[in-house]
Design a protein around this motif. Structure first.
Motif, PDB file in Angstrom:
ATOM      1  N   PHE A   1      10.934   8.927  12.513  1.00  0.00           N
ATOM      2  CA  PHE A   1      11.324   9.725  11.350  1.00  0.00           C
ATOM      3  C   PHE A   1      11.440   8.833  10.114  1.00  0.00           C
ATOM      4  N   ALA A   2      12.036   7.647  10.301  1.00  0.00           N
ATOM      5  CA  ALA A   2      12.175   6.725   9.169  1.00  0.00           C
ATOM      6  C   ALA A   2      10.805   6.287   8.681  1.00  0.00           C
ATOM      7  N   ILE A   3       9.873   6.049   9.622  1.00  0.00           N
ATOM      8  CA  ILE A   3       8.527   5.635   9.218  1.00  0.00           C
ATOM      9  C   ILE A   3       7.870   6.742   8.405  1.00  0.00           C
ATOM     10  N   TRP A   4       8.081   7.984   8.815  1.00  0.00           N
ATOM     11  CA  TRP A   4       7.468   9.085   8.082  1.00  0.00           C
ATOM     12  C   TRP A   4       8.078   9.236   6.695  1.00  0.00           C
ATOM     13  N   LEU A   5       9.421   9.156   6.604  1.00  0.00           N
ATOM     14  CA  LEU A   5      10.082   9.443   5.335  1.00  0.00           C
ATOM     15  C   LEU A   5      10.102   8.250   4.386  1.00  0.00           C
ATOM     16  N   HIS A   6       9.882   7.026   4.895  1.00  0.00           N
ATOM     17  CA  HIS A   6      10.099   5.793   4.127  1.00  0.00           C
ATOM     18  C   HIS A   6      11.542   5.713   3.671  1.00  0.00           C
TER      19      HIS A   6
ATOM     20  N   GLY B   1      24.891   3.013   1.913  1.00  0.00           N
ATOM     21  CA  GLY B   1      25.936   4.013   1.729  1.00  0.00           C
ATOM     22  C   GLY B   1      25.403   5.426   1.779  1.00  0.00           C
ATOM     23  N   GLY B   2      25.991   6.300   0.970  1.00  0.00           N
ATOM     24  CA  GLY B   2      25.588   7.696   0.975  1.00  0.00           C
ATOM     25  C   GLY B   2      24.187   7.913   0.426  1.00  0.00           C
ATOM     26  N   ASP B   3      23.684   6.958  -0.373  1.00  0.00           N
ATOM     27  CA  ASP B   3      22.331   7.109  -0.926  1.00  0.00           C
ATOM     28  C   ASP B   3      21.262   6.820   0.106  1.00  0.00           C
ATOM     29  N   GLY B   4      21.602   6.059   1.141  1.00  0.00           N
ATOM     30  CA  GLY B   4      20.612   5.697   2.139  1.00  0.00           C
ATOM     31  C   GLY B   4      19.731   4.568   1.650  1.00  0.00           C
ATOM     32  N   LEU B   5      18.696   4.284   2.420  1.00  0.00           N
ATOM     33  CA  LEU B   5      17.794   3.178   2.110  1.00  0.00           C
ATOM     34  C   LEU B   5      16.388   3.702   1.890  1.00  0.00           C
ATOM     35  N   ASN B   6      15.797   3.346   0.746  1.00  0.00           N
ATOM     36  CA  ASN B   6      14.375   3.583   0.537  1.00  0.00           C
ATOM     37  C   ASN B   6      13.662   2.273   0.815  1.00  0.00           C
ATOM     38  N   PHE B   7      12.557   2.314   1.524  1.00  0.00           N
ATOM     39  CA  PHE B   7      11.881   1.055   1.818  1.00  0.00           C
ATOM     40  C   PHE B   7      10.381   1.289   1.841  1.00  0.00           C
ATOM     41  N   SER B   8       9.612   0.222   1.750  1.00  0.00           N
ATOM     42  CA  SER B   8       8.162   0.379   1.811  1.00  0.00           C
ATOM     43  C   SER B   8       7.644  -0.126   3.148  1.00  0.00           C
ATOM     44  N   LEU B   9       6.484   0.413   3.530  1.00  0.00           N
ATOM     45  CA  LEU B   9       5.913   0.144   4.841  1.00  0.00           C
ATOM     46  C   LEU B   9       4.625  -0.651   4.671  1.00  0.00           C
ATOM     47  N   PRO B  10       4.081  -1.177   5.768  1.00  0.00           N
ATOM     48  CA  PRO B  10       2.810  -1.891   5.661  1.00  0.00           C
ATOM     49  C   PRO B  10       1.745  -1.039   4.971  1.00  0.00           C
ATOM     50  N   ASN B  11       0.788  -1.711   4.372  1.00  0.00           N
ATOM     51  CA  ASN B  11      -0.222  -1.068   3.548  1.00  0.00           C
ATOM     52  C   ASN B  11      -0.904   0.105   4.247  1.00  0.00           C
ATOM     53  N   ALA B  12      -1.241  -0.061   5.534  1.00  0.00           N
ATOM     54  CA  ALA B  12      -2.002   0.973   6.226  1.00  0.00           C
ATOM     55  C   ALA B  12      -1.240   2.283   6.304  1.00  0.00           C
TER      56      ALA B  12
ATOM     57  N   SER C   1       5.550  -6.337  11.868  1.00  0.00           N
ATOM     58  CA  SER C   1       6.544  -7.007  12.708  1.00  0.00           C
ATOM     59  C   SER C   1       7.948  -6.521  12.355  1.00  0.00           C
ATOM     60  N   ALA C   2       8.193  -6.183  11.081  1.00  0.00           N
ATOM     61  CA  ALA C   2       9.514  -5.664  10.708  1.00  0.00           C
ATOM     62  C   ALA C   2       9.796  -4.357  11.438  1.00  0.00           C
ATOM     63  N   ILE C   3       8.761  -3.490  11.500  1.00  0.00           N
ATOM     64  CA  ILE C   3       8.955  -2.204  12.191  1.00  0.00           C
ATOM     65  C   ILE C   3       9.272  -2.450  13.664  1.00  0.00           C
ATOM     66  N   VAL C   4       8.495  -3.366  14.270  1.00  0.00           N
ATOM     67  CA  VAL C   4       8.700  -3.635  15.706  1.00  0.00           C
ATOM     68  C   VAL C   4      10.078  -4.244  15.932  1.00  0.00           C
ATOM     69  N   ILE C   5      10.432  -5.242  15.099  1.00  0.00           N
ATOM     70  CA  ILE C   5      11.741  -5.889  15.276  1.00  0.00           C
ATOM     71  C   ILE C   5      12.861  -4.873  15.071  1.00  0.00           C
TER      72      ILE C   5
ATOM     73  N   ALA D   1      14.734   1.044   8.909  1.00  0.00           N
ATOM     74  CA  ALA D   1      14.977   0.955   7.470  1.00  0.00           C
ATOM     75  C   ALA D   1      15.555  -0.405   7.096  1.00  0.00           C
ATOM     76  N   ILE D   2      16.557  -0.858   7.864  1.00  0.00           N
ATOM     77  CA  ILE D   2      17.200  -2.123   7.512  1.00  0.00           C
ATOM     78  C   ILE D   2      16.238  -3.288   7.720  1.00  0.00           C
ATOM     79  N   ALA D   3      15.479  -3.245   8.828  1.00  0.00           N
ATOM     80  CA  ALA D   3      14.533  -4.340   9.082  1.00  0.00           C
ATOM     81  C   ALA D   3      13.487  -4.393   7.978  1.00  0.00           C
ATOM     82  N   CYS D   4      12.972  -3.231   7.567  1.00  0.00           N
ATOM     83  CA  CYS D   4      11.927  -3.233   6.542  1.00  0.00           C
ATOM     84  C   CYS D   4      12.490  -3.645   5.186  1.00  0.00           C
ATOM     85  N   THR D   5      13.767  -3.384   4.942  1.00  0.00           N
ATOM     86  CA  THR D   5      14.358  -3.815   3.679  1.00  0.00           C
ATOM     87  C   THR D   5      14.573  -5.326   3.675  1.00  0.00           C
ATOM     88  N   ARG D   6      15.066  -5.839   4.810  1.00  0.00           N
ATOM     89  CA  ARG D   6      15.433  -7.259   4.852  1.00  0.00           C
ATOM     90  C   ARG D   6      14.215  -8.149   5.027  1.00  0.00           C
ATOM     91  N   ILE D   7      13.310  -7.763   5.969  1.00  0.00           N
ATOM     92  CA  ILE D   7      12.194  -8.649   6.296  1.00  0.00           C
ATOM     93  C   ILE D   7      11.021  -8.408   5.355  1.00  0.00           C
TER      94      ILE D   7
END
Lengths: 334, 351
Positions: B249-254, B149-160, B93-97, B82-88
């Motif tokens: 799990f994070a990849i599934w939930l975004h 925080g308590g809300d967590g992180l929502n992030f987007s994933l590669p197009n595929a 590559s964000a998922i892998v990193i 989640a943090i990598a996908c938010t920052r990068i």
């Protein structure tokens, strides 16, 4: 142990080194805050430590005596707190009364109710849930955790899941002002009540036969059994008494927080375990020292850094285990 | 061939084999036989939790270490992605990193935990890990700028992997092959691979040593295996698998948040699933997770029905209300510890 052959019984040697932890921890905070804040936090920490001691003392004995690992000790705190709340609710006139006697009477009634209910619950818990799991730590851990869930859910079902306010008796509200230092009255009350209960416990352990049997049982169960005492019966008694103490602690804790919640006991589990590990499993005095230490660190770090505060007790725990792997007052034979 | 894939650890019971085949085939074909987003979400959660629970089985069932920090590693994995996908940004590559950073953090944490605290007695370890995971959860809830925080992180994933993606223009067997289906199969095959890897580990010589230590660490040490080393290794492996499950799990939930990955309730769920399925069997994880997550939905409906039937008796109705499903699960848990200590798998194998 090595002096079995010597003609005189050696006087027990009192180990005062762990007491040095108090000045160390207190002095660590001194340069960081103003003196009045320091005093307020120290009193708050000691009061919290006293309540923690009430809550944990039973558990450490239960462990020491029968090697039983109870993850569900928190239920007695919650049950005691709710029983106290229910007993005190119809007496709101006494709670609001300006007479100190009536105020103390209502707290006494609440404490008594908490004690009785938690004691009965403890007896049943031991019979139904723990008894079949003797000898297997894993089973004990699993079933007591199951018990914690079940009782917590029953409380939720009966009283609802939300926090409910508990009224603080009139004369225990507010704070004494000493110079510019505010010291909450209830904290003083908690410290006095805790000291009285500690004194009663120490008297029981040092001056009564049953207390000596308990201490002997903690040190060497088989030997006490072979002398003809029923340690398992003693254990039921200790478990019930420990639950009662937790119930008292629960009422005190509910007043301290001025609310009751179904999870209040379960949430304390981590602190409780920290205390009994630091104190040395089975040691009452160690548990007392550890409870005060944990109370102080929790209040200090909670004030300095709310974010990293939760780690402070963990750091304290790990540091102490490095120093003394069995806790500050390890019980012989364990 | 099949026996080699399963590391020669066959189900050893016809009923068990049939159940396992049903579950695996059901999960493989979920997008085609159970329409709707809800069924797919439950199936994906089952896949992730199978790895989470199976890795806990390596620790508790095979090595006999009771740890309560398993959700912490699960959370590390989820937050890593989640943090990598938010920052990068949304890239592969964000998922892998993110996964790699999470894995290294888990590696360090679990090694230190193992070395520091596996020397002390087993129950100390349980309590220390409990303290640690609760501190970690509080930390994740408070480092707002980093973890949301308590809300967590929502992030987007590669197009595929996003819902708008189309693998093929035409629907296949009446199902549109969108990014969700791609994500589902990514998780399915990752989970299958991870599960087979766990099966391989527990059936290796290393796994046998772990079981020997569980049964009698004194004897295991006497024949030349150092329990601390093996316990630490088992702890590290379980932590790494849990981290990967968290990443999936994070990849599934975004999304990653304290309630979905770190909370103590999830730890209790893991314990329930493992004990009900059967400890020390690996296959127990598959059965326990499927049963538990299915019951989570099914029991709800059943209790709603019971509560309506009992509406004349307010006290009983309160106990049977769907909000109290955890109560009955707790009762079931206690009963299963006493009467089916080997879980469903143990029962089916007749041990």
């Amino acid at each position: 142990m090595s002096q079995v052959g010597s003609p005189t019984i050696p006087r027990p040697h009192f180990d005062a080194v762990p007491l040095l932890l108090f000045p160390i921890i207190m002095l660590l905070l001194w340069p960081l805050v103003s003196p009045s804040t320091w005093l307020t936090l120290t009193v708050a920490g000691l009061a919290m430590g006293m309540i923690l001691f009430l809550v944990t003392s039973g558990l450490t004995l239960v462990f020491g005596l029968m090697d039983v690992l109870n993850f569900g000790h928190g239920v007695f705190i919650s049950l005691g707190a709710y029983a106290g709340y229910v007993a005190m609710r119809p007496l709101s006139a006494w709670v609001a009364s300006p007479t100190l006697g009536l105020n103390l009477a209502v707290v006494g009634i609440g404490v008594l109710a908490g004690m009785v209910v938690a004691g009965i619950a403890g007896f049943l818990f031991e019979r139904i849930i723990i008894r079949p799991a003797y000898g297997s730590h894993l089973k004990q851990m699993l079933v007591t955790m199951g018990g914690l869930i079940v009782v917590q859910e029953i409380i939720r079902g009966v009283w609802g899941g939300e926090a409910t306010a508990v009224g603080m008796p009139e004369r225990l509200r507010g704070a004494f002002l000493v110079g510019d230092v505010a010291i909450e009255k209830y904290r003083i009350f908690a410290m006095i009540a805790g000291t009285l209960i500690l004194a009663a416990m120490l008297w029981t352990f040092n001056r009564t036969k049953i207390g000596i049997l308990i201490r002997a049982g903690v040190q060497n169960r088989e030997m006490v059994q072979s002398l003809g005492y029923r340690v398992d019966r003693l254990f039921v008694g200790v478990f019930t008494a420990g639950s009662m103490l937790a119930g008292i602690g629960g009422v005190m804790w509910a007043l301290y927080q001025q609310s009751v919640r179904p999870e209040m006991g379960g949430d304390l589990t981590v602190l409780i375990f920290t205390v009994i590990i630091i104190g040395g499993l089975g040691s009452t005095f160690g548990c007392f020292i550890a409870a005060l230490l944990v109370g102080l660190t929790t209040n200090y770090t909670g004030f300095i850094s709310p974010t990293f505060g939760p780690f402070s007790n963990l750091v304290l725990l790990v540091a102490i285990l490095f120093w003394r792997p069995g806790g500050i007052y390890p019980v012989a034979n364990r | 061939m099949l026996s080699r894939i399963l590391s020669h650890d066959l189900p050893r019971s016809r009923t068990l084999a049939a159940l396992l085949i049903t579950i695996v085939v059901g999960l493989l074909l979920t997008p085609f036989i159970f329409p709707g987003a809800q069924a797919l979400a439950v199936a994906a959660k089952i896949l992730v939790f199978i790895i989470l629970v199976a890795s806990y089985d390596l620790l508790l069932g095979y090595t006999g270490i009771a740890s309560f920090a398993h959700t912490m590693f699960f959370g590390v994995g989820a937050y890593g992605v989640a943090i990598a996908c938010t920052r990068i940004g949304a890239s592969w590559s964000a998922i892998v990193i993110g996964t790699l950073i999470a894995l290294s953090l888990s590696l360090v944490l679990s090694t230190v935990m193992g070395i520091v605290s596996l020397r002390v007695r087993a129950m100390f370890y349980a309590m220390i890990t409990l303290a640690m995971s609760s501190a970690f959860q509080t930390l994740a809830g408070k480092l707002y700028s980093f973890t949301g925080g308590g809300d967590g992180l929502n992030f987007s994933l590669p197009n595929a992997l996003s819902a708008g993606f189309r693998l093929a223009k035409e629907p296949f067997l009446g199902v549109t092959l969108n990014g969700r289906i791609v994500t589902y199969y990514l998780i399915f095959f990752s989970s299958a691979l991870l599960f087979l890897a766990l099966l391989r580990i527990v059936n290796s010589k290393f796994g046998r040593v772990l079981q020997a230590i569980r049964e009698n660490d004194f004897r295991a040490e006497a024949i030349g295996f150092r329990p601390v080393v093996y316990r630490t290794a088992s702890n590290v492996l379980a932590a790494l698998f849990a981290t990967l499950a968290g990443a999936l799990f994070a990849i599934w939930l975004h999304y990653s948040g304290p309630e979905t990955t770190l909370s103590f309730e999830i730890m209790v769920d893991i314990l329930l699933m493992l004990v009900i399925g059967g400890m020390g069997t690996m296959y127990g994880a598959i059965l326990g997770v499927t049963l538990f997550l299915a019951a989570e939905n099914y029991l709800h409906n059943l209790m709603l029905f019971a509560a309506e039937g009992l509406s004349d008796l307010p006290f009983l109705a309160a106990l049977f209300s769907p909000d109290r499903w955890l109560l009955w699960l707790g009762v079931l848990f206690i009963l299963s510890v006493y009467f089916f200590p080997n879980g469903i798998v143990g029962r089916l194998r007749g041990t």
